[in-house]
Design a protein around this motif. Sequence first.
Motif, mmCIF file in Angstrom:
data_model
loop_
_atom_site.group_PDB
_atom_site.id
_atom_site.type_symbol
_atom_site.label_atom_id
_atom_site.label_comp_id
_atom_site.label_asym_id
_atom_site.label_seq_id
_atom_site.Cartn_x
_atom_site.Cartn_y
_atom_site.Cartn_z
ATOM 1 N N ASN A 72 12.689 -2.743 1.263
ATOM 2 C CA ASN A 72 12.320 -2.559 -0.140
ATOM 3 C C ASN A 72 11.182 -1.558 -0.295
ATOM 4 O O ASN A 72 11.213 -0.699 -1.191
ATOM 5 N N ALA A 73 10.169 -1.673 0.566
ATOM 6 C CA ALA A 73 9.015 -0.784 0.455
ATOM 7 C C ALA A 73 9.413 0.663 0.701
ATOM 8 O O ALA A 73 8.998 1.571 -0.036
ATOM 9 N N VAL A 74 10.209 0.901 1.744
ATOM 10 C CA VAL A 74 10.608 2.274 2.047
ATOM 11 C C VAL A 74 11.482 2.839 0.933
ATOM 12 O O VAL A 74 11.329 3.999 0.527
ATOM 13 N N GLN A 75 12.414 2.053 0.429
ATOM 14 C CA GLN A 75 13.290 2.547 -0.627
ATOM 15 C C GLN A 75 12.496 2.909 -1.883
ATOM 16 O O GLN A 75 12.709 3.974 -2.476
ATOM 17 N N HIS A 76 11.563 2.046 -2.289
ATOM 18 C CA HIS A 76 10.760 2.329 -3.474
ATOM 19 C C HIS A 76 9.844 3.531 -3.247
ATOM 20 O O HIS A 76 9.623 4.328 -4.172
ATOM 21 N N ALA A 77 9.309 3.662 -2.032
ATOM 22 C CA ALA A 77 8.458 4.810 -1.732
ATOM 23 C C ALA A 77 9.264 6.106 -1.750
ATOM 24 O O ALA A 77 8.810 7.134 -2.276
ATOM 25 N N GLY A 111 0.802 -1.211 0.000
ATOM 26 C CA GLY A 111 0.000 0.000 0.000
ATOM 27 C C GLY A 111 0.836 1.263 0.000
ATOM 28 O O GLY A 111 0.492 2.255 -0.658
ATOM 29 N N LEU A 112 1.933 1.256 0.726
ATOM 30 C CA LEU A 112 2.785 2.438 0.789
ATOM 31 C C LEU A 112 3.295 2.815 -0.597
ATOM 32 O O LEU A 112 3.194 3.970 -1.014
ATOM 33 N N VAL A 113 3.869 1.861 -1.297
ATOM 34 C CA VAL A 113 4.430 2.142 -2.615
ATOM 35 C C VAL A 113 3.339 2.578 -3.586
ATOM 36 O O VAL A 113 3.525 3.504 -4.382
ATOM 37 N N ALA A 114 2.175 1.939 -3.506
ATOM 38 C CA ALA A 114 1.077 2.262 -4.415
ATOM 39 C C ALA A 114 0.558 3.677 -4.210
ATOM 40 O O ALA A 114 0.061 4.298 -5.157
ATOM 41 N N MET A 115 0.664 4.203 -3.005
ATOM 42 C CA MET A 115 0.119 5.525 -2.696
ATOM 43 C C MET A 115 1.101 6.665 -2.954
ATOM 44 O O MET A 115 0.756 7.830 -2.763
ATOM 45 N N MET A 116 2.291 6.340 -3.371
ATOM 46 C CA MET A 116 3.307 7.372 -3.583
ATOM 47 C C MET A 116 3.186 8.015 -4.959
ATOM 48 O O MET A 116 2.930 7.316 -5.936
ATOM 49 N N PRO A 117 3.421 9.345 -5.047
ATOM 50 C CA PRO A 117 3.551 10.269 -3.930
ATOM 51 C C PRO A 117 2.175 10.675 -3.420
ATOM 52 O O PRO A 117 1.206 10.622 -4.173
ATOM 53 N N PRO A 118 2.055 11.083 -2.171
ATOM 54 C CA PRO A 118 0.750 11.495 -1.651
ATOM 55 C C PRO A 118 0.308 12.828 -2.256
ATOM 56 O O PRO A 118 1.121 13.581 -2.794
ATOM 57 N N VAL A 119 -0.979 13.098 -2.175
ATOM 58 C CA VAL A 119 -1.522 14.356 -2.708
ATOM 59 C C VAL A 119 -0.908 15.543 -1.988
ATOM 60 O O VAL A 119 -0.499 16.530 -2.610
ATOM 61 N N ILE A 120 -0.840 15.473 -0.669
ATOM 62 C CA ILE A 120 -0.168 16.501 0.127
ATOM 63 C C ILE A 120 1.312 16.134 0.167
ATOM 64 O O ILE A 120 1.684 15.124 0.758
ATOM 65 N N ARG A 121 2.146 16.933 -0.430
ATOM 66 C CA ARG A 121 3.543 16.571 -0.651
ATOM 67 C C ARG A 121 4.452 16.970 0.502
ATOM 68 O O ARG A 121 5.654 17.152 0.322
ATOM 69 N N ARG A 122 3.927 17.119 1.670
ATOM 70 C CA ARG A 122 4.722 17.450 2.854
ATOM 71 C C ARG A 122 4.267 16.534 3.971
ATOM 72 O O ARG A 122 3.082 16.502 4.310
ATOM 73 N N GLY A 123 5.221 15.771 4.551
ATOM 74 C CA GLY A 123 4.754 14.897 5.608
ATOM 75 C C GLY A 123 5.688 13.753 5.940
ATOM 76 O O GLY A 123 6.881 13.780 5.637
ATOM 77 N N LEU A 124 5.110 12.731 6.556
ATOM 78 C CA LEU A 124 5.856 11.635 7.179
ATOM 79 C C LEU A 124 5.230 10.298 6.854
ATOM 80 O O LEU A 124 3.999 10.162 6.836
ATOM 81 N N VAL A 125 6.088 9.313 6.633
ATOM 82 C CA VAL A 125 5.678 7.906 6.599
ATOM 83 C C VAL A 125 6.236 7.224 7.838
ATOM 84 O O VAL A 125 7.434 7.320 8.122
ATOM 85 N N LEU A 126 5.373 6.556 8.584
ATOM 86 C CA LEU A 126 5.798 5.735 9.726
ATOM 87 C C LEU A 126 5.517 4.280 9.390
ATOM 88 O O LEU A 126 4.382 3.914 9.076
ATOM 89 N N MET A 127 6.553 3.457 9.460
ATOM 90 C CA MET A 127 6.393 2.015 9.247
ATOM 91 C C MET A 127 6.958 1.287 10.458
ATOM 92 O O MET A 127 8.148 1.414 10.767
#
Length: 295
Positions: A191-196, A160-176
Amino acid sequence: MLSYLHGFHAGNFADMHKHAALWLVLSHLRKKKKPFCVIDTHAGSGWYDLGSDQAAKTGEWKDGYARAKAEPNPPEMLAAFLDHVARFDPVAKGRDYGVREEDAYRGPFYPGSPFIVREMLREEDELILMELHPREHETLHHRVKRDGRIHLHKRDGYEGLVAMMPPVIRRGLVLMDPSYDVKQDYQKAANAVQHAWEKWPNGTFMLWYPILEDGFDGDLRTSFGAIKASGGVLCAELAADQGGAKGRMRGTGLLVINPPWQFDQQLAEIGVWLAKTCKFPGPAQHSINWLVAAQ
């Protein structure tokens, strides 16, 4: 595997370190008027009753949150977070926080990452949650469904993380913060974080991992050391030298891509204080290392 339930571990020393770091990033994001988004890939059930049978079975929160709350003179930013947790009372919020009248609550309560973020959101900000565990998802849905700023997805957090990149709001944080029930989760997370990050190079990414006697955290550090983010890649670890029983955590680690300005200094102060305050399998230390220097 979907066997992990955070209710057994909420408020432990790992939560203290991870959630203090989360609080630092959120505090930084709130300094500017521009909206921000937070994506939480393994959200859990939202908040936890520390008087529940799950919490009582392990008692881990007594060695983490309870010790930190009782100790005087915490660092300023940690004190703000601890005050927030001490005030957190979902029962007082009632249905807006998913409280069911038929359930018995004992308290005290501990907010998981979705509700730490929720309390820091402004009207224009957004929180995207993912949770695949059926029971945890159902509970979380009931607890956040009344807040229009929050969007919950029942899907695999890695995909889901990779599929949602980049988010509509381009300022923020991903927590995994996966459960790491199986060793393959380490590589999946990396792998997921690197691709995101490749799709959202200006975002801040925070990956939590356990430090175990027989862990695979070294592979994570190697993978993140290859991410040439302009804001750098930071590794922060809070751990004892020995871990006791096989499979038990001896520490907690964070890998942070593009951390905010002065984040390393603030977390270093908090980490040293937690190492002296919380209970670990042995004497603990906190370390901060830049795997990739900020440009």
